[in-house]
Enzyme design. Structure first.
Site, PDB file in Angstrom:
ATOM      1  N   ASN A  82       0.817  -1.220   0.000  1.00 46.48           N
ATOM      2  CA  ASN A  82       0.000   0.000   0.000  1.00 46.48           C
ATOM      3  C   ASN A  82       0.850   1.269   0.000  1.00 46.48           C
ATOM      4  OD1 ASN A  82       0.915  -0.336   2.617  1.00 46.48           O
ATOM      5  ND2 ASN A  82      -1.105  -0.753   3.483  1.00 46.48           N
ATOM      6  N   ARG A  88       3.771   7.481  11.585  1.00 46.43           N
ATOM      7  CA  ARG A  88       3.333   6.984  12.888  1.00 46.43           C
ATOM      8  C   ARG A  88       3.053   8.177  13.786  1.00 46.43           C
ATOM      9  NH1 ARG A  88       2.188   3.279  10.545  1.00 46.43           N
ATOM     10  NH2 ARG A  88       2.737   1.081  10.816  1.00 46.43           N
ATOM     11  N   GLN A 110      -3.744   3.908  18.824  1.00 42.84           N
ATOM     12  CA  GLN A 110      -4.756   3.605  17.824  1.00 42.84           C
ATOM     13  C   GLN A 110      -5.576   2.405  18.274  1.00 42.84           C
ATOM     14  OE1 GLN A 110      -2.706   5.383  13.771  1.00 42.84           O
ATOM     15  NE2 GLN A 110      -3.122   3.209  13.883  1.00 42.84           N
ATOM     16  N   HIS A 154      -6.382   6.666  10.008  1.00 41.69           N
ATOM     17  CA  HIS A 154      -5.479   5.645   9.464  1.00 41.69           C
ATOM     18  C   HIS A 154      -6.140   4.818   8.369  1.00 41.69           C
ATOM     19  CE1 HIS A 154      -1.640   3.153  10.490  1.00 41.69           C
ATOM     20  NE2 HIS A 154      -1.710   3.527   9.217  1.00 41.69           N
TER      21      HIS A 154
END
Length: 395
Positions: A147, A285, A314, A333
């Site tokens: 990705n 991050r 998260q 995200h």
């Protein structure tokens, strides 16, 4: 036979989709640079369908159960009574995604006495304590490249959203307004701005290549300098450190892994050296940024905007200040889990499992640690100062 514990994000609140906006997704034949796409022997899913949620199960559940393995698929990963905690002690394999990570701390790894393989369906394995995995000889792998372009596209989108102040302009339209002055009082052209890229790996280079046609002036910093011909092609200026880079730019994009060296790097001191009114886009991050320092910089006007796709922890709590801080364009995200990206990282996860079950080598670009040492991508990205997952545990 193995027990495979798969932790995925919940299905849509309206239920698993009965149909989709498009009937297909484009067929990508290779990654940039000629690297081969995932090549499992078979897949049990339709490319373009929702695979990253529980009902999608990465297209793995039927195949694994047919092979005689025990499969547990859950979104319940928080707290001592979660399905994840209950099922972990006798799991042989744990699979999760960076978007809904199953945090494997040293303490959890110690309790998981049978654990042999950890797979990140996607890119980024810092939710696993890599020191503890190395000490136990656990293999950690991820679906490198799967990705990268999706994240780069998301980054470019967020750069434009911030600089053009799209969020406010769209809200005015939604609310029925038409005050042009209100809409453009913080809107600028990207053309001519100085853009700095922190870490020029796969995603960073893809961002450079996509931003160059906008007529920006590009700079970067990285542990490894890019070839001279690449710098010349994109008009790149190299800086030895992030401290040097941020003094010379209007927009910073962040693509570094989370390590002991990068944790909290975007702090008050560093932000104070940036041009007033600079923008930051961080799809890497969340913990690379000091949470409260970002809020202070936006409130004071030091930063003109902050966008990112990553949080710490998260999922982020409802009262996380990044949800409501001024001039933000945060997303939850999602950059790497488009339906297109899911097809690739689901296929890569199956490829890794097929190889592991057969005792065949896992592709070096997928490997983070194996046999008690950093290997492949891990040796490049994490070996210098590995992260400690217990420091960013969500539960």
């Amino acid at each position: 036979m193995a027990k495979i514990l798969i932790v995925l994000y919940p299905d849509p609140v309206t239920g698993y989709p009965p149909d989709y906006a498009r009937d297909s997704i484009p067929v990508i034949k290779e990654y940039p640079g000629g690297v081969a796409l995932p090549s499992p022997k078979a897949i049990d899913f339709v490319p373009g369908h929702l695979l990253g949620s529980v009902s999608g199960n990465l297209g793995l559940k039927d195949w694994l159960e047919t092979e005689g393995h025990t499969v547990v698929v859950t979104d319940d990963k928080e707290g001592p009574d979660s399905v994840f905690e209950r099922e972990l002690p006798d799991a042989d394999v744990v699979i999760s995604q960076p978007f809904w990570p199953a945090y494997l701390t040293a303490e959890r790894i110690a309790r998981a006495e049978k654990l042999q393989l950890v797979i990140t369906a996607g890119i980024g394995s810092d939710h696993t304590d890599l020191n503890a995995a190395n000490a136990r000889g656990i293999t950690v792998a991820e679906v490198t490249y799967s990705n990268s372009i999706g994240v780069a596209e998301h980054t470019v989108m967020q750069v434009l959203v911030l600089v053009r102040d799209f969020v406010k302009q769209h809200q005015i339209a939604v609310d029925g307004g038409w005050n042009i002055a209100d809409a453009v009082e913080r809107s600028y052209d990207l053309e001519g701005m100085r853009v700095g890229v922190f870490a020029a790996g796969r995603i960073g280079r893809a961002v450079i290549e996509r931003l160059a046609p906008f007529g920006v002036r590009l700079s970067y910093t990285d542990r490894f300098r890019l070839p001279a011909e690449y710098e010349e092609k994109y008009g790149l200026t190299f800086h030895e450190s992030i401290e040097e880079l941020v003094k010379e730019i209007d927009v910073l994009t962040v693509h570094a892994p989370l390590t002991d060296e990068t944790r909290g790097l975007l702090n008050d001191e560093l932000l104070a050296t940036m041009t007033r009114g600079a923008y930051i886009v961080n799809p890497a991050r969340g913990a690379i940024a000091d949470r409260d320092a970002i809020v202070r910089a936006l409130e004071s006007g030091r930063l003109a905007g902050y966008a990112g796709d990553v949080w710490d922890p998260q999922p982020a709590p409802a009262d996380h200040p990044w949800r409501t801080m001024p001039h933000n364009a945060m997303t939850t995200h999602t950059s790497g889990t488009s339906l297109s990206g899911q097809a690739r990282y689901a296929a890569g996860t199956r490829e890794i499992l097929e190889n592991w079950f057969e005792g065949a080598p896992i592709r070096p670009e997928y490997l983070i640690v194996e046999g008690g040492a950093y290997q492949g991508t891990g040796a490049h990205s994490y070996a210098k100062q590995p992260v400690h997952a217990d420091e960013q545990q969500a539960s």
